[in-house]
Enzyme design. Sequence first.
Site, PDB file in Angstrom:
ATOM      1  N   GLU A  81       0.814  -1.213   0.000  1.00  0.00           N
ATOM      2  CA  GLU A  81       0.000   0.000   0.000  1.00  0.00           C
ATOM      3  C   GLU A  81       0.852   1.270   0.000  1.00  0.00           C
ATOM      4  O   GLU A  81       0.674   2.153  -0.816  1.00  0.00           O
ATOM      5  CB  GLU A  81      -0.933   0.014   1.213  1.00  0.00           C
ATOM      6  CG  GLU A  81      -2.124  -0.921   1.097  1.00  0.00           C
ATOM      7  CD  GLU A  81      -3.103  -0.726   2.228  1.00  0.00           C
ATOM      8  OE1 GLU A  81      -3.348   0.431   2.613  1.00  0.00           O
ATOM      9  OE2 GLU A  81      -3.623  -1.740   2.745  1.00  0.00           O
TER      10      GLU A  81
ATOM     11  N   TYR B 263       2.326  -4.282  13.545  1.00  0.00           N
ATOM     12  CA  TYR B 263       1.154  -3.622  12.951  1.00  0.00           C
ATOM     13  C   TYR B 263       0.290  -2.980  14.028  1.00  0.00           C
ATOM     14  O   TYR B 263      -0.050  -3.615  15.030  1.00  0.00           O
ATOM     15  CB  TYR B 263       0.353  -4.651  12.149  1.00  0.00           C
ATOM     16  CG  TYR B 263      -0.657  -4.023  11.216  1.00  0.00           C
ATOM     17  CD1 TYR B 263      -0.246  -3.154  10.214  1.00  0.00           C
ATOM     18  CD2 TYR B 263      -2.014  -4.298  11.335  1.00  0.00           C
ATOM     19  CE1 TYR B 263      -1.154  -2.575   9.356  1.00  0.00           C
ATOM     20  CE2 TYR B 263      -2.937  -3.735  10.472  1.00  0.00           C
ATOM     21  CZ  TYR B 263      -2.499  -2.869   9.486  1.00  0.00           C
ATOM     22  OH  TYR B 263      -3.409  -2.290   8.636  1.00  0.00           O
TER      23      TYR B 263
ATOM     24  N   ASP C 212      -2.181  -4.217   3.350  1.00  0.00           N
ATOM     25  CA  ASP C 212      -2.237  -4.369   4.811  1.00  0.00           C
ATOM     26  C   ASP C 212      -3.187  -5.497   5.241  1.00  0.00           C
ATOM     27  O   ASP C 212      -4.193  -5.759   4.564  1.00  0.00           O
ATOM     28  CB  ASP C 212      -2.681  -3.056   5.457  1.00  0.00           C
ATOM     29  CG  ASP C 212      -1.602  -1.986   5.376  1.00  0.00           C
ATOM     30  OD1 ASP C 212      -0.475  -2.321   4.996  1.00  0.00           O
ATOM     31  OD2 ASP C 212      -1.895  -0.816   5.696  1.00  0.00           O
TER      32      ASP C 212
END
Length: 315
Positions: free
Chosen positions: A8, A283, A78
Amino acid sequence: MTALVIVESPNKVKKIQKYLGNGYVVAASVGHFRDLPQKEMGVAPPRFIPKYVITNKRVVSNLQQKAKNAEMVYLATDPDREGEAIAYHLREALRLKNYRRIAFHEITEKAVKASLAEAGDIDMGLVAAQEGRRVMDRLVGYRVSGPLSDRLQQRASAGRVQTPALRLVVDRENEIRAFVPTNYFEVVATFEAETGKWEAKWDSKPYLKAGQDYLQDEAFANSVATLREFTVQDINTKPVTRKPPPPFISSTLIQAASSQLKIKPKKAMQLAQELFEAAVITYHRTDTPNLSDEAVGMVWDWLRQNGKDNYIPPA
């Protein structure tokens, strides 16, 4: 022939390219590039099928060229609903035939290469979940954004979350304006001991009149405040166990950034994104406090090397 890996954020490209080396080309979708149209609802009953348009033609054109020269395309967006939806839109917009979906929760060489070994397909359940959320944004908030922007005199968007949140803010503001203040009195005694000062608050409940929630007799409160002799009626002692706080999740990260550092939520998540892309944290858009085994192992190794083994838990 090479394999194309699409992530991304363009900020991730350089580090992931370094991990994968020759035989791979890493490129970025720059987030969402396909969305509902801005100047119309883009979804209508009875079937509510979204009408998508390309919002970043330059990115799509660039990725189409790279995909033509690739034997395999890995969709490494993601690992959340939005990322799954972007992977789906990449497949549709680029008309991919040979593709695999990969995901990693940390940008480390081990995690990135492991994701290639565990490549799978796009989870259409997650895609449907994101699409449902996006459609709800339109149905619930699209008509609110315009009047809200006019009232605030700046561009503002509303959706499935902001619209009801705005209603809650308005309701709360009306409660505040309708609130009638009550004057009441409290007494706090301050004591000095060898360990330092401590305070005790007077319990006025036994002295309240029927139907009262607060002591409103100022003269009585002043008379209590003149007391200088006290008797300790009871002492309770008990062991207290304090545990370290759990690892941050999205909500607690935002709360801590706001209360401790006075950083606004949007800025906090932007900074966290930059840390994630630099492979410094795992994350951050998550509701699970799980930590990477690899990251925990690295921390423990550092503790051992620096004579701090007592900080390593038994399990």
